[in-house]
Design a protein around this motif. Structure first.
Motif, PDB file in Angstrom:
ATOM      1  N   GLN A  47     -12.398   7.107  24.117  1.00 22.95           N
ATOM      2  CA  GLN A  47     -11.119   7.965  23.992  1.00 22.95           C
ATOM      3  C   GLN A  47     -10.463   6.972  23.247  1.00 22.95           C
ATOM      4  OE1 GLN A  47     -10.369  10.979  25.420  1.00 22.95           O
ATOM      5  NE2 GLN A  47      -8.178  10.588  24.232  1.00 22.95           N
ATOM      6  N   SER A  48     -10.438   5.713  23.133  1.00 28.80           N
ATOM      7  CA  SER A  48      -9.462   4.810  22.175  1.00 28.80           C
ATOM      8  C   SER A  48      -9.742   5.298  20.847  1.00 28.80           C
ATOM      9  CB  SER A  48      -9.834   3.403  22.676  1.00 28.80           C
ATOM     10  OG  SER A  48     -11.134   2.985  22.107  1.00 28.80           O
ATOM     11  N   HIS A  49     -10.924   5.473  20.530  1.00 27.50           N
ATOM     12  CA  HIS A  49     -11.021   5.652  19.059  1.00 27.50           C
ATOM     13  C   HIS A  49     -10.741   7.377  18.811  1.00 27.50           C
ATOM     14  CE1 HIS A  49     -14.720   2.793  18.922  1.00 27.50           C
ATOM     15  NE2 HIS A  49     -14.064   2.411  19.199  1.00 27.50           N
ATOM     16  N   TYR A  50     -10.679   8.293  19.602  1.00 31.32           N
ATOM     17  CA  TYR A  50     -10.195   9.598  19.350  1.00 31.32           C
ATOM     18  C   TYR A  50      -8.640   9.365  19.256  1.00 31.32           C
ATOM     19  CZ  TYR A  50      -9.512  14.692  19.788  1.00 31.32           C
ATOM     20  OH  TYR A  50      -8.977  15.752  19.443  1.00 31.32           O
ATOM     21  N   ASN A  51      -8.144   8.651  19.987  1.00 30.80           N
ATOM     22  CA  ASN A  51      -6.439   8.428  19.949  1.00 30.80           C
ATOM     23  C   ASN A  51      -6.389   7.694  18.553  1.00 30.80           C
ATOM     24  OD1 ASN A  51      -6.409   9.426  22.461  1.00 30.80           O
ATOM     25  ND2 ASN A  51      -6.267   7.393  23.358  1.00 30.80           N
ATOM     26  N   PHE A  52      -7.042   6.856  18.186  1.00 29.10           N
ATOM     27  CA  PHE A  52      -6.702   6.179  16.907  1.00 29.10           C
ATOM     28  C   PHE A  52      -6.879   7.111  15.760  1.00 29.10           C
ATOM     29  CE2 PHE A  52      -8.473   4.206  13.288  1.00 29.10           C
ATOM     30  CZ  PHE A  52      -7.564   3.145  12.846  1.00 29.10           C
ATOM     31  N   PHE A  53      -7.712   7.990  15.783  1.00 33.89           N
ATOM     32  CA  PHE A  53      -7.975   9.084  14.672  1.00 33.89           C
ATOM     33  C   PHE A  53      -6.723  10.065  14.930  1.00 33.89           C
ATOM     34  CE2 PHE A  53     -12.335   9.319  12.787  1.00 33.89           C
ATOM     35  CZ  PHE A  53     -12.606   8.270  12.804  1.00 33.89           C
ATOM     36  N   GLN A  54      -6.274  10.356  16.086  1.00 41.28           N
ATOM     37  CA  GLN A  54      -5.217  11.317  16.384  1.00 41.28           C
ATOM     38  C   GLN A  54      -3.865  10.952  15.747  1.00 41.28           C
ATOM     39  OE1 GLN A  54      -7.031  14.259  16.830  1.00 41.28           O
ATOM     40  NE2 GLN A  54      -5.493  14.845  18.215  1.00 41.28           N
ATOM     41  N   ASN A  55      -3.633   9.627  15.640  1.00 41.80           N
ATOM     42  CA  ASN A  55      -2.552   8.941  15.249  1.00 41.80           C
ATOM     43  C   ASN A  55      -2.468   8.447  13.814  1.00 41.80           C
ATOM     44  OD1 ASN A  55      -0.887   9.142  17.687  1.00 41.80           O
ATOM     45  ND2 ASN A  55      -2.377   8.087  18.619  1.00 41.80           N
ATOM     46  N   LEU A  56      -3.324   8.770  12.936  1.00 38.02           N
ATOM     47  CA  LEU A  56      -3.516   8.480  11.496  1.00 38.02           C
ATOM     48  C   LEU A  56      -2.529   9.060  10.920  1.00 38.02           C
ATOM     49  CD1 LEU A  56      -7.393   8.368  10.918  1.00 38.02           C
ATOM     50  CD2 LEU A  56      -6.008   6.463  11.361  1.00 38.02           C
ATOM     51  N   ASN A  57      -1.938   8.387   9.690  1.00 43.57           N
ATOM     52  CA  ASN A  57      -0.855   8.873   8.957  1.00 43.57           C
ATOM     53  C   ASN A  57      -1.580   9.487   7.666  1.00 43.57           C
ATOM     54  OD1 ASN A  57       1.738   7.685  10.133  1.00 43.57           O
ATOM     55  ND2 ASN A  57       0.191   6.067  10.055  1.00 43.57           N
ATOM     56  N   SER A  58      -0.874  10.716   7.047  1.00 47.62           N
ATOM     57  CA  SER A  58      -1.281  10.942   5.772  1.00 47.62           C
ATOM     58  C   SER A  58      -0.960  10.198   4.704  1.00 47.62           C
ATOM     59  CB  SER A  58      -0.675  12.462   5.753  1.00 47.62           C
ATOM     60  OG  SER A  58       0.616  12.450   5.597  1.00 47.62           O
ATOM     61  N   HIS A  59       0.193   9.444   4.886  1.00 46.02           N
ATOM     62  CA  HIS A  59       0.569   8.549   3.484  1.00 46.02           C
ATOM     63  C   HIS A  59       1.642   7.877   4.235  1.00 46.02           C
ATOM     64  CE1 HIS A  59       3.713  12.023   3.615  1.00 46.02           C
ATOM     65  NE2 HIS A  59       4.436  11.221   3.307  1.00 46.02           N
ATOM     66  N   PHE A  60       2.303   6.805   3.498  1.00 45.84           N
ATOM     67  CA  PHE A  60       3.313   6.168   3.811  1.00 45.84           C
ATOM     68  C   PHE A  60       4.285   5.608   2.630  1.00 45.84           C
ATOM     69  CE2 PHE A  60       4.771   1.802   5.187  1.00 45.84           C
ATOM     70  CZ  PHE A  60       5.897   2.051   6.146  1.00 45.84           C
ATOM     71  N   ILE A  61       5.204   5.572   2.715  1.00 49.10           N
ATOM     72  CA  ILE A  61       6.278   5.228   1.628  1.00 49.10           C
ATOM     73  C   ILE A  61       7.032   4.009   2.167  1.00 49.10           C
ATOM     74  CG2 ILE A  61       8.445   6.174   0.211  1.00 49.10           C
ATOM     75  CD1 ILE A  61       7.254   8.884   0.637  1.00 49.10           C
ATOM     76  N   LEU A  62       7.177   3.209   1.022  1.00 47.55           N
ATOM     77  CA  LEU A  62       7.978   1.934   1.411  1.00 47.55           C
ATOM     78  C   LEU A  62       8.582   1.387  -0.035  1.00 47.55           C
ATOM     79  CD1 LEU A  62       8.734  -0.228   3.425  1.00 47.55           C
ATOM     80  CD2 LEU A  62       6.581  -1.418   2.702  1.00 47.55           C
ATOM     81  N   GLY A  63       9.802   1.468  -0.162  1.00 50.29           N
ATOM     82  CA  GLY A  63      10.462   0.959  -1.551  1.00 50.29           C
ATOM     83  C   GLY A  63       9.826   1.913  -2.829  1.00 50.29           C
ATOM     84  N   ASP A  64       9.438   1.406  -3.584  1.00 48.55           N
ATOM     85  CA  ASP A  64       8.858   2.403  -4.796  1.00 48.55           C
ATOM     86  C   ASP A  64       7.476   2.547  -4.769  1.00 48.55           C
ATOM     87  OD1 ASP A  64      11.474   2.131  -5.791  1.00 48.55           O
ATOM     88  OD2 ASP A  64      11.108   0.245  -7.047  1.00 48.55           O
ATOM     89  N   TYR A  65       6.901   2.187  -3.549  1.00 48.02           N
ATOM     90  CA  TYR A  65       5.363   2.398  -3.285  1.00 48.02           C
ATOM     91  C   TYR A  65       5.007   3.622  -2.377  1.00 48.02           C
ATOM     92  CZ  TYR A  65       4.526  -2.102  -5.921  1.00 48.02           C
ATOM     93  OH  TYR A  65       4.467  -2.922  -6.470  1.00 48.02           O
ATOM     94  N   PHE A  66       4.047   4.349  -2.784  1.00 49.07           N
ATOM     95  CA  PHE A  66       3.553   5.410  -1.920  1.00 49.07           C
ATOM     96  C   PHE A  66       1.893   5.151  -1.715  1.00 49.07           C
ATOM     97  CE2 PHE A  66       1.638   9.646  -1.461  1.00 49.07           C
ATOM     98  CZ  PHE A  66       2.687  10.475  -0.966  1.00 49.07           C
ATOM     99  N   PHE A  67       1.781   4.972  -0.451  1.00 49.68           N
ATOM    100  CA  PHE A  67       0.596   4.493  -0.128  1.00 49.68           C
ATOM    101  C   PHE A  67      -0.292   5.679   0.356  1.00 49.68           C
ATOM    102  CE2 PHE A  67       3.274   0.995   0.296  1.00 49.68           C
ATOM    103  CZ  PHE A  67       2.397  -0.121  -0.262  1.00 49.68           C
ATOM    104  N   VAL A  68      -1.532   5.965   0.057  1.00 45.81           N
ATOM    105  CA  VAL A  68      -2.255   7.142   0.344  1.00 45.81           C
ATOM    106  C   VAL A  68      -3.645   6.851   0.046  1.00 45.81           C
ATOM    107  CG1 VAL A  68      -2.281   8.290  -1.805  1.00 45.81           C
ATOM    108  CG2 VAL A  68      -2.083   9.697   0.035  1.00 45.81           C
ATOM    109  N   HIS A  69      -4.512   7.837   0.542  1.00 39.43           N
ATOM    110  CA  HIS A  69      -5.871   7.639   0.775  1.00 39.43           C
ATOM    111  C   HIS A  69      -6.659   7.771  -0.811  1.00 39.43           C
ATOM    112  CE1 HIS A  69     -10.286   7.309   1.351  1.00 39.43           C
ATOM    113  NE2 HIS A  69     -10.377   8.407   0.972  1.00 39.43           N
ATOM    114  N   ALA A  70      -6.424   8.942  -1.184  1.00 36.27           N
ATOM    115  CA  ALA A  70      -7.095   9.297  -2.630  1.00 36.27           C
ATOM    116  C   ALA A  70      -6.176   9.482  -3.947  1.00 36.27           C
ATOM    117  CB  ALA A  70      -7.776  10.813  -2.272  1.00 36.27           C
ATOM    118  N   GLY A  71      -5.065   9.809  -3.418  1.00 39.14           N
ATOM    119  CA  GLY A  71      -4.001  10.032  -4.573  1.00 39.14           C
ATOM    120  C   GLY A  71      -3.189  11.342  -4.300  1.00 39.14           C
ATOM    121  N   VAL A  72      -2.530  11.847  -5.263  1.00 38.79           N
ATOM    122  CA  VAL A  72      -1.550  13.034  -5.189  1.00 38.79           C
ATOM    123  C   VAL A  72      -1.632  13.963  -6.361  1.00 38.79           C
ATOM    124  CG1 VAL A  72       0.309  11.598  -3.913  1.00 38.79           C
ATOM    125  CG2 VAL A  72       0.224  11.664  -6.463  1.00 38.79           C
TER     126      VAL A  72
END
Length: 252
Positions: free
Chosen positions: A153-178
């Motif tokens: 269940q802990s692994h399933y919860n981890f997956f359920q709470n993943l982000n699609s991206h994250f923005i910080l300052g002038d940076y855009f963090f993402v898996h593949a791109g935009v």
């Protein structure tokens, strides 16, 4: 005339230096793909490196594809799902491989053969799930049933709470791109987990400097508008970690 305008725009935007907020540092980790050994090594390097830094806020950002291809996907998720460093905020982003696993658990049986082809077999093996020959629906349902029994269940919860991206300052963090033809605030999850050519060949400023993985390179690729830190850890034995502070970048 249009080409001249584009050239001028490109030159202007290349002068832009992406910066983090003052007092903030970031450690960003590329695609792990079931290499728990490399993950533990990088986390240890981060801990030691942070001891040399002066900061107000620290982030540890993971760009997705934690599973598949390598042989220790379960161990990797064991580590990440319990990981809570005392002095860094962790951000976990979803990759396309996590999406395939979730789709399979949610009874998307058509994804099974594709997922197996792209490393799902190694993940299932790491959870002790026996792979049976044949691809009829009854066999696939049996594999899913056995996988559910072994998937914490802990692994399933981890997956359920993943982000699609994250923005910080002038940076855009993402898996593949935009998608370079759409504003950052209008990106969709599938694009951010799967895009390649249209994003990788773009030579213009995208509103933020994009930090991504998904497309393996021999060594980190750095340009004014993007940084690729997927160095094919599962086969190269090199899990890259990007360090950001102010307007500088470095690699651990």
């Amino acid at each position: 005339m249009i080409s001249i305008i584009k050239t001028i725009y490109n030159k202007l935007t290349q002068k832009t230096l992406a910066k983090l907020p003052e007092g903030v540092i970031v450690y960003c980790i590329g695609d792990i793909h079931g290499r728990a050994d490399l993950l533990l090594d990088v986390q240890n390097k981060i801990r030691k490196h942070q001891e040399t830094q002066i900061f107000d806020k620290a982030y540890e950002i993971y760009l997705g594809d934690y599973i598949d291809r390598g042989n220790s996907s379960k161990e990797t998720l064991d580590i990440l799902s319990k990981y809570q460093p005392a002095n860094r905020e962790c951000i976990f982003i979803s990759g396309n491989h996590e999406a395939m696993l979730l789709n399979f658990l949610n009874e998307d049986f058509e994804v099974y053969n594709i997922w197996k082809l792209y490393g799902g077999s190694e993940t299932l093996n790491s959870y002790g799930v026996k792979l049976e020959s044949g691809y009829n629906i009854d066999i696939i349902k049996k594999v899913r049933k056995n996988f559910l029994k072994n998937f914490p269940q802990s692994h399933y919860n981890f997956f359920q709470n993943l982000n699609s991206h994250f923005i910080l300052g002038d940076y855009f963090f993402v898996h593949a791109g935009v998608n370079p033809k759409r504003p950052l605030e209008e990106q969709d999850d599938k694009t951010m987990m799967t895009i390649r050519d249209e994003f990788l060949t773009n030579s213009y400023w995208l509103g933020k400097r994009v930090v991504h993985g998904h497309t393996p390179v021999n060594e980190p690729y750095v340009s004014f508008n993007r940084i690729n830190i997927d160095t094919g850890a599962y086969i190269s034995n090199n899990l890259s970690c990007l360090f950001l502070k102010d307007d500088i970048h470095d690699f651990l």
